[in-house]
Design an enzyme around this catalytic site. Sequence first.
Site, mmCIF file in Angstrom:
data_model
loop_
_atom_site.group_PDB
_atom_site.id
_atom_site.type_symbol
_atom_site.label_atom_id
_atom_site.label_comp_id
_atom_site.label_asym_id
_atom_site.label_seq_id
_atom_site.Cartn_x
_atom_site.Cartn_y
_atom_site.Cartn_z
ATOM 1 N N TYR A 75 0.817 -1.113 -0.119
ATOM 2 C CA TYR A 75 -0.042 0.022 0.047
ATOM 3 C C TYR A 75 0.778 1.281 -0.111
ATOM 4 O O TYR A 75 1.988 1.265 0.769
ATOM 5 C CB TYR A 75 -0.787 0.233 1.335
ATOM 6 C CG TYR A 75 -2.137 -0.951 1.239
ATOM 7 C CD1 TYR A 75 -3.420 -0.562 0.847
ATOM 8 C CD2 TYR A 75 -2.012 -2.384 1.629
ATOM 9 C CE1 TYR A 75 -4.198 -1.557 0.755
ATOM 10 C CE2 TYR A 75 -2.819 -3.187 1.728
ATOM 11 C CZ TYR A 75 -4.189 -2.780 1.357
ATOM 12 O OH TYR A 75 -5.065 -3.700 1.271
ATOM 13 N N HIS A 97 -7.172 -8.648 -2.627
ATOM 14 C CA HIS A 97 -8.279 -8.026 -2.424
ATOM 15 C C HIS A 97 -8.423 -6.583 -2.663
ATOM 16 O O HIS A 97 -7.122 -5.684 -2.648
ATOM 17 C CB HIS A 97 -8.816 -8.108 -0.968
ATOM 18 C CG HIS A 97 -7.844 -7.381 0.212
ATOM 19 N ND1 HIS A 97 -6.553 -7.999 0.550
ATOM 20 C CD2 HIS A 97 -8.083 -6.527 0.904
ATOM 21 C CE1 HIS A 97 -6.193 -7.290 1.494
ATOM 22 N NE2 HIS A 97 -6.787 -6.031 1.702
ATOM 23 N N HIS A 156 -10.631 -2.890 -1.299
ATOM 24 C CA HIS A 156 -11.355 -2.481 -0.241
ATOM 25 C C HIS A 156 -12.479 -1.520 -0.877
ATOM 26 O O HIS A 156 -12.196 -0.707 -1.843
ATOM 27 C CB HIS A 156 -10.632 -1.507 0.818
ATOM 28 C CG HIS A 156 -9.373 -2.384 1.600
ATOM 29 N ND1 HIS A 156 -10.158 -2.736 2.742
ATOM 30 C CD2 HIS A 156 -8.333 -2.422 1.406
ATOM 31 C CE1 HIS A 156 -9.035 -3.340 3.330
ATOM 32 N NE2 HIS A 156 -8.108 -3.320 2.433
#
Lengths: 234, 187
Positions: free
Chosen positions: A105, A157, A159
């Site tokens: 991230y 994944h 969000h």
Amino acid sequence: MNSLTGYRREAPGAHPPNTHPAYASSHKRAPLHEPIRLAHTLSEITGPGAGWEETRTAEADLTHRNGGEALGERIVVAGRVLDEDGRAVPHTLVEIWQANAAGRYDHPTDRHDAPLDPHFSGIGRVLTGADGTYRLMTVKPGAYPWRNHYNAWRPQHIHFSLFGPGFATRLITQMYFPGDPLLALDPIFNSVPDAKARARLIAAFAIDVTVPERALGYRFDIVLRGRDATPAGI
Amino acid sequence: MASGQTPSQTIGPFFGPALIRPGLEMMARPATRGEHLIIEGRVLDGDRAAVTDAMIEIWQANAEGRYDHPEDTQEKLLDAHFHGFGRTATDAAGRYRFQTIRPGPVPDRRATLQAPHINVAIFARGLLQRLATRIYFPDELLNATDPVLNSVPPARRGTLIASAGAGGTLHFDIVLQGDDETVFFDI
């Protein structure tokens, strides 16, 4: 007075309980008291909607930034935001965030030893259309390790944050990818008790969403709470 | 066609750059009608440690007691300078802060007037679903007859009422877990 209709309660097992021992971060954060059931009033039926924030078309495409192209496998994620009766949820804000293709991230507290990509922020926003549809172009996020337990890895994944019509329809969730072997081991995904409900978190590969010569397509429909059958003004 | 709801999942720790933008916690402008105030507090875990990665969202009526939403059809004035939505994240000490106004009272489903309140949603790493609570105001006569406050056991009611600080500041801590756990609602 208003004749108001509240939102439907969820089916048992459709949402994760906050107390979930396999998820270490919940141990000191999950409330111990049962929440008190509140009959919906204007406070819960109304909500902020999407008018508080402007979105730009470019925010639906995460694959370019700082004059360059993001690294990784380009994907399209498209679908509809619906309620439980299959009605479109129009003009609602969809906000997404994700790791880059390496599983990192762009966030100061992400310490994973994987490279940042100067051409990828991992942040996107889009409004649903009148028919509840949305479409995002991004890259497939990488899996990454976390410290929940020994050798713990989050499945790939994205969000998702959604509002829907009311304060009570607010939803933050995660979209997963089909066939990911890490799903079976992930305490967050498996916090949802009902297997059918869990399956609704997994996008479907879709050749009709796939853009030739450009990007693989995934379909991910999101279902928010439907309306109660009876008005609340009784 | 009926289908089941998409399940909730945790917001995780990395939402900040995506969801938090400066100004979303400044809900009142100079021209906003009503009693301007600051609401601030801390989010604490079961060990009374600061929760430094929570997102707080609030939603409230304007000073007249009307929500800026098409389903609020009360004959009360909207305020062009107030929408009623705020969003912020807790800082390194677990603190949050909103600049807003005191909302007017809104009716409940039986047309009983609810005491003025602010609706609160809390998201954080470790929470698989958002928590919902309400901030009520100290020294408010309507608190005594508020149907939601009265649905809460008296010993826990105080967790829903802010305390008055200096200079129009209200203080409201959110305790996620423990003996003085904040009351959360199943909405």
